[in-house]
Scaffold this motif. Structure first.
Motif, mmCIF file in Angstrom:
data_model
loop_
_atom_site.group_PDB
_atom_site.id
_atom_site.type_symbol
_atom_site.label_atom_id
_atom_site.label_comp_id
_atom_site.label_asym_id
_atom_site.label_seq_id
_atom_site.Cartn_x
_atom_site.Cartn_y
_atom_site.Cartn_z
ATOM 1 N N UNK A 59 8.834 -5.091 -19.592
ATOM 2 C CA UNK A 59 8.418 -3.991 -18.717
ATOM 3 C C UNK A 59 7.160 -4.362 -17.934
ATOM 4 N N UNK A 60 7.074 -3.863 -16.716
ATOM 5 C CA UNK A 60 5.895 -4.062 -15.874
ATOM 6 C C UNK A 60 5.179 -2.718 -15.773
ATOM 7 N N UNK A 61 3.900 -2.706 -16.087
ATOM 8 C CA UNK A 61 3.136 -1.461 -16.106
ATOM 9 C C UNK A 61 1.979 -1.528 -15.110
ATOM 10 N N UNK A 62 1.780 -0.425 -14.402
ATOM 11 C CA UNK A 62 0.682 -0.330 -13.453
ATOM 12 C C UNK A 62 1.174 -0.343 -12.023
ATOM 13 N N UNK A 63 0.625 0.552 -11.202
ATOM 14 C CA UNK A 63 1.087 0.710 -9.827
ATOM 15 C C UNK A 63 0.932 -0.582 -9.018
ATOM 16 N N UNK A 64 -0.207 -1.254 -9.138
ATOM 17 C CA UNK A 64 -0.430 -2.450 -8.322
ATOM 18 C C UNK A 64 0.511 -3.577 -8.723
ATOM 19 N N UNK A 65 0.712 -3.794 -10.020
ATOM 20 C CA UNK A 65 1.597 -4.868 -10.476
ATOM 21 C C UNK A 65 3.027 -4.631 -10.003
ATOM 22 N N UNK A 66 3.482 -3.387 -10.101
ATOM 23 C CA UNK A 66 4.848 -3.078 -9.681
ATOM 24 C C UNK A 66 4.986 -3.218 -8.172
ATOM 25 N N UNK A 67 4.002 -2.730 -7.421
ATOM 26 C CA UNK A 67 4.056 -2.831 -5.967
ATOM 27 C C UNK A 67 4.094 -4.288 -5.528
ATOM 28 N N UNK A 68 3.303 -5.135 -6.162
ATOM 29 C CA UNK A 68 3.292 -6.556 -5.795
ATOM 30 C C UNK A 68 4.607 -7.224 -6.199
ATOM 31 N N UNK A 100 0.819 -1.214 0.000
ATOM 32 C CA UNK A 100 0.000 0.000 0.000
ATOM 33 C C UNK A 100 0.853 1.263 0.000
ATOM 34 N N UNK A 101 1.945 1.253 0.787
ATOM 35 C CA UNK A 101 2.823 2.421 0.842
ATOM 36 C C UNK A 101 3.516 2.647 -0.494
ATOM 37 N N UNK A 102 3.909 1.561 -1.151
ATOM 38 C CA UNK A 102 4.533 1.693 -2.467
ATOM 39 C C UNK A 102 3.533 2.262 -3.465
ATOM 40 N N UNK A 103 2.319 1.735 -3.449
ATOM 41 C CA UNK A 103 1.307 2.182 -4.412
ATOM 42 C C UNK A 103 0.987 3.662 -4.259
ATOM 43 N N UNK A 104 1.032 4.170 -3.034
ATOM 44 C CA UNK A 104 0.761 5.595 -2.814
ATOM 45 C C UNK A 104 1.794 6.491 -3.507
ATOM 46 N N UNK A 105 2.993 5.950 -3.736
ATOM 47 C CA UNK A 105 4.066 6.729 -4.334
ATOM 48 C C UNK A 105 4.138 6.591 -5.849
ATOM 49 N N UNK A 106 3.376 5.646 -6.406
ATOM 50 C CA UNK A 106 3.444 5.375 -7.836
ATOM 51 C C UNK A 106 2.271 6.007 -8.579
ATOM 52 N N UNK A 107 2.561 6.576 -9.756
ATOM 53 C CA UNK A 107 1.490 7.034 -10.629
ATOM 54 C C UNK A 107 0.742 5.815 -11.164
ATOM 55 N N UNK A 108 -0.539 5.944 -11.468
ATOM 56 C CA UNK A 108 -1.319 4.780 -11.909
ATOM 57 C C UNK A 108 -0.734 4.074 -13.126
ATOM 58 N N UNK A 109 -0.178 4.841 -14.064
ATOM 59 C CA UNK A 109 0.341 4.246 -15.300
ATOM 60 C C UNK A 109 1.859 4.097 -15.285
ATOM 61 N N UNK A 110 2.455 4.031 -14.102
ATOM 62 C CA UNK A 110 3.908 3.890 -13.970
ATOM 63 C C UNK A 110 4.377 2.614 -14.675
#
Length: 292
Positions: A216-225, A190-200
């Motif tokens: 490449x990995x796209x999307x805040x949730x995918x990158x955070x996980x 959750x803390x990581x996702x708060x720092x990422x833009x949605x389309x990061x």
């Protein structure tokens, strides 16, 4: 001999900067500059404009090298990223200088340059990064000034239409980077996702030699996980803030051995792109060069 060497050394940072931006490789850039010195040393007679003359030599040597570099990248394992540079914090603290670096030295722009033709890349680098006038560029590339202007306008439009907006504030860059490192090491999704833009998007370059995401990995949730899944492997690692290619970044090492360099694009206080370089060939003897 002394005067000739002095002139060359005066322009060495510029020559390295041209070759690095053209090739995305510090090692190749240093080879090009060494070859340029041999050619410069063979010149007989006076040179009216040494800066333009040396830039012409390096640009054409770089163009010749691009063909073999393109062949190597066709078989590259995973995402290819330029070799990272640790740039001066003094430069990054100046807003105008930071924007200038972002316009020609950031990971995002260097990757964009890969989508240009070799001629477009050469014109863009000489004009946008080093301010050469079009008549000098036309002379260097053996093209008409009108043709070079057309190529330059096309290249500039291509890069600027796709270049992301960057956060110019050093304070924001440091704060967001520190929070990102803490959240990533702690596996706090959750803390990581708060720092990422949605389309990061996150790119990882391992070159097939170390573990890295192949695509490449796209999307805040995918990158955070993804980061949470590897957080357990961060034990014993030391992370420190660094200026990577003119922007905020992180250098990670373990037992004195450099493991990775990460560049971050930040806009509006959120991370919009992550550039992770793990290929050991690109980290060996990581230089801190003046490539302005």
């Amino acid at each position: 001999m002394t005067d000739r060497l002095g002139v060359f050394e005066e322009h060495r940072p510029m020559l390295l900067g041209i070759a690095y931006r053209m090739l995305g490789s510090v090692a190749d850039a240093e080879d090009i500059v060494q070859d340029a010195w041999l050619r410069w040393d063979d010149v007989t007679g006076p040179v009216a404009d040494p800066r333009a003359y040396l830039a012409k030599i390096v640009t054409n040597l770089s163009l010749n090298r691009l063909g073999s570099a393109a062949v190597r990248r066709e078989s590259y394992v995973g995402s290819w990223l330029p070799e990272p540079l640790l740039t001066s914090p003094d430069v990054a603290e100046d807003v105008a200088a930071a924007e200038s670096l972002a316009n020609s030295l950031s990971m995002a722009v260097l990757v964009l340059l890969e989508s240009l033709s070799p001629l477009e890349r050469a014109v863009f680098v000489l004009k946008e990064a080093f301010g050469f006038p079009y008549p000098d560029i036309a002379e260097a590339l053996d093209r008409s000034e009108a043709a070079v202007r057309q190529v330059g306008h096309r290249a500039r439009a291509h890069v600027h239409a796709r270049r992301p907006r960057f956060e110019a504030s050093e304070e924001v860059g440091r704060r967001v980077t520190a929070r990102f490192v803490a959240a990533s090491m702690g596996g706090d999704i959750n803390a990581v996702m708060e720092l990422l833009a949605p389309d990061v998007t996150m790119w990882s370059d391992g070159g097939g030699k170390v573990r890295a995401a192949l695509r490449p990995i796209t999307g805040a949730e995918k990158i955070a996980r993804f980061l949470a899944s590897v957080a357990g492997g961060f034990g014993g690692f030391e992370m420190r803030y660094a200026h990577v290619n003119g922007g905020p970044g992180v250098v990670m090492s373990k037992d004195g051995v450099l493991e990775s360099v990460t560049g971050l694009d930040i806009a509006d206080g959120r991370i919009t792109a992550i550039w992770l370089i793990r290929n050991p060939d690109k980290l060996r003897g990581l230089p801190q060069l003046d490539l302005m």
